[in-house]
Scaffold this motif. Sequence first.
Motif, short mmCIF file in Angstrom:
data_model
loop_
_atom_site.label_atom_id
_atom_site.label_comp_id
_atom_site.label_asym_id
_atom_site.label_seq_id
_atom_site.Cartn_x
_atom_site.Cartn_y
_atom_site.Cartn_z
N LEU A 80 -17.67 14.77 -3.76
CA LEU A 80 -16.83 13.65 -4.19
C LEU A 80 -16.81 12.62 -3.06
CD1 LEU A 80 -13.89 15.69 -5.73
CD2 LEU A 80 -15.68 14.47 -6.97
N PRO A 81 -17.95 11.97 -2.82
CA PRO A 81 -18.01 11.03 -1.71
C PRO A 81 -17.13 9.81 -1.96
CG PRO A 81 -20.01 10.88 -3.00
CD PRO A 81 -19.21 12.01 -3.57
N GLY A 82 -16.68 9.24 -0.88
CA GLY A 82 -15.84 8.04 -0.96
C GLY A 82 -15.40 7.66 0.43
N CYS A 83 -14.42 6.80 0.49
CA CYS A 83 -13.92 6.29 1.77
C CYS A 83 -12.41 6.47 1.87
CB CYS A 83 -14.23 4.81 1.91
SG CYS A 83 -15.99 4.45 1.94
N LYS A 84 -11.96 6.65 3.07
CA LYS A 84 -10.53 6.68 3.34
C LYS A 84 -10.09 5.24 3.58
CE LYS A 84 -7.18 8.54 6.61
NZ LYS A 84 -7.02 9.34 7.83
N LEU A 85 -8.98 4.86 2.97
CA LEU A 85 -8.43 3.53 3.14
C LEU A 85 -7.02 3.64 3.70
CD1 LEU A 85 -8.51 0.42 2.60
CD2 LEU A 85 -7.50 0.94 0.38
N GLU A 86 -6.75 2.89 4.76
CA GLU A 86 -5.41 2.82 5.35
C GLU A 86 -5.07 1.36 5.56
OE1 GLU A 86 -4.45 6.10 8.46
OE2 GLU A 86 -6.50 5.41 8.78
N ILE A 87 -3.80 1.04 5.42
CA ILE A 87 -3.33 -0.31 5.70
C ILE A 87 -2.18 -0.18 6.68
CG2 ILE A 87 -2.38 -2.42 4.73
CD1 ILE A 87 -3.73 -1.52 2.08
N LEU A 88 -2.24 -0.95 7.75
CA LEU A 88 -1.21 -0.92 8.78
C LEU A 88 -0.61 -2.31 8.96
CD1 LEU A 88 -3.10 1.16 11.48
CD2 LEU A 88 -1.35 1.97 9.93
N PHE A 89 0.69 -2.33 9.13
CA PHE A 89 1.41 -3.57 9.43
C PHE A 89 2.09 -3.38 10.77
CE2 PHE A 89 1.18 -3.23 4.84
CZ PHE A 89 0.71 -4.49 4.47
N SER A 90 2.08 -4.42 11.60
CA SER A 90 2.70 -4.34 12.93
C SER A 90 3.65 -5.51 13.13
CB SER A 90 1.63 -4.39 14.02
OG SER A 90 0.77 -3.30 13.91
N LEU A 91 4.83 -5.19 13.69
CA LEU A 91 5.80 -6.21 14.02
C LEU A 91 6.75 -5.70 15.09
CD1 LEU A 91 8.61 -6.42 11.38
CD2 LEU A 91 6.72 -4.86 11.06
N MET A 92 7.48 -6.62 15.70
CA MET A 92 8.51 -6.28 16.68
C MET A 92 9.87 -6.43 16.01
SD MET A 92 7.06 -5.37 19.49
CE MET A 92 8.44 -5.40 20.62
N LEU A 93 10.78 -5.49 16.28
CA LEU A 93 12.09 -5.46 15.63
C LEU A 93 13.24 -5.51 16.62
CD1 LEU A 93 11.73 -2.46 13.16
CD2 LEU A 93 11.55 -4.87 12.59
N HIS A 94 14.35 -6.08 16.14
CA HIS A 94 15.68 -5.88 16.72
C HIS A 94 16.41 -4.96 15.76
CE1 HIS A 94 16.48 -8.15 20.27
NE2 HIS A 94 16.22 -9.33 19.75
#
Length: 173
Positions: A80-94
């Motif tokens: 079952l070939p395919g690809c891994k997909l990830e989505i990352l969001f980055s931010l600074m918080l108070h």
Amino acid sequence: MFDPTIYENLKVVFEGAVYDLDLDGQIVVIHRSDCIDLAAMSRSYAVRYRMKDGRCSAEIRLSAGLVDLAGEKLEWRNALPGCKLEILFSLMLHNPVTACKNIQDILEQIWDPNAAIVQTLSYRFGDDGSRCSNEIGVHFDRKIGEGQVDDIPDLLEHTVRTLRQLEPYNLEE
């Protein structure tokens, strides 16, 4: 003739779609990585972008390992070939305690209920933790293939929508 793999086809579609958004002025691409790991025989592609006047960033990561490549090229019967997909969001918080709960609610409204949303906070030792970095991962429980190519514009629209929703939480530098 060379027959491109699932990974290569998806990478080209993602790259084209992201750079189209950049050319339209909706986003600004700020980093790109295209790697082949010869030790593990794996490939990975990542592209990071932000809104034109934004500070939060989104990164799409696409990867495929040796088993996926071998299963596809050697036409293994149960592969079952395919690809891994990830989505990352980055931010600074108070105030991460309040902000992270609100961010979780926002992402759960935008993304598929089957996607796992993981927020990882970090701050410098010695700081009080009221200012921290938040890396938000949207992880999917299955591989993607060429059958999901038509979903890529919607996925990118979701990342842009997420960036817009996250921007008010980002700490001013």
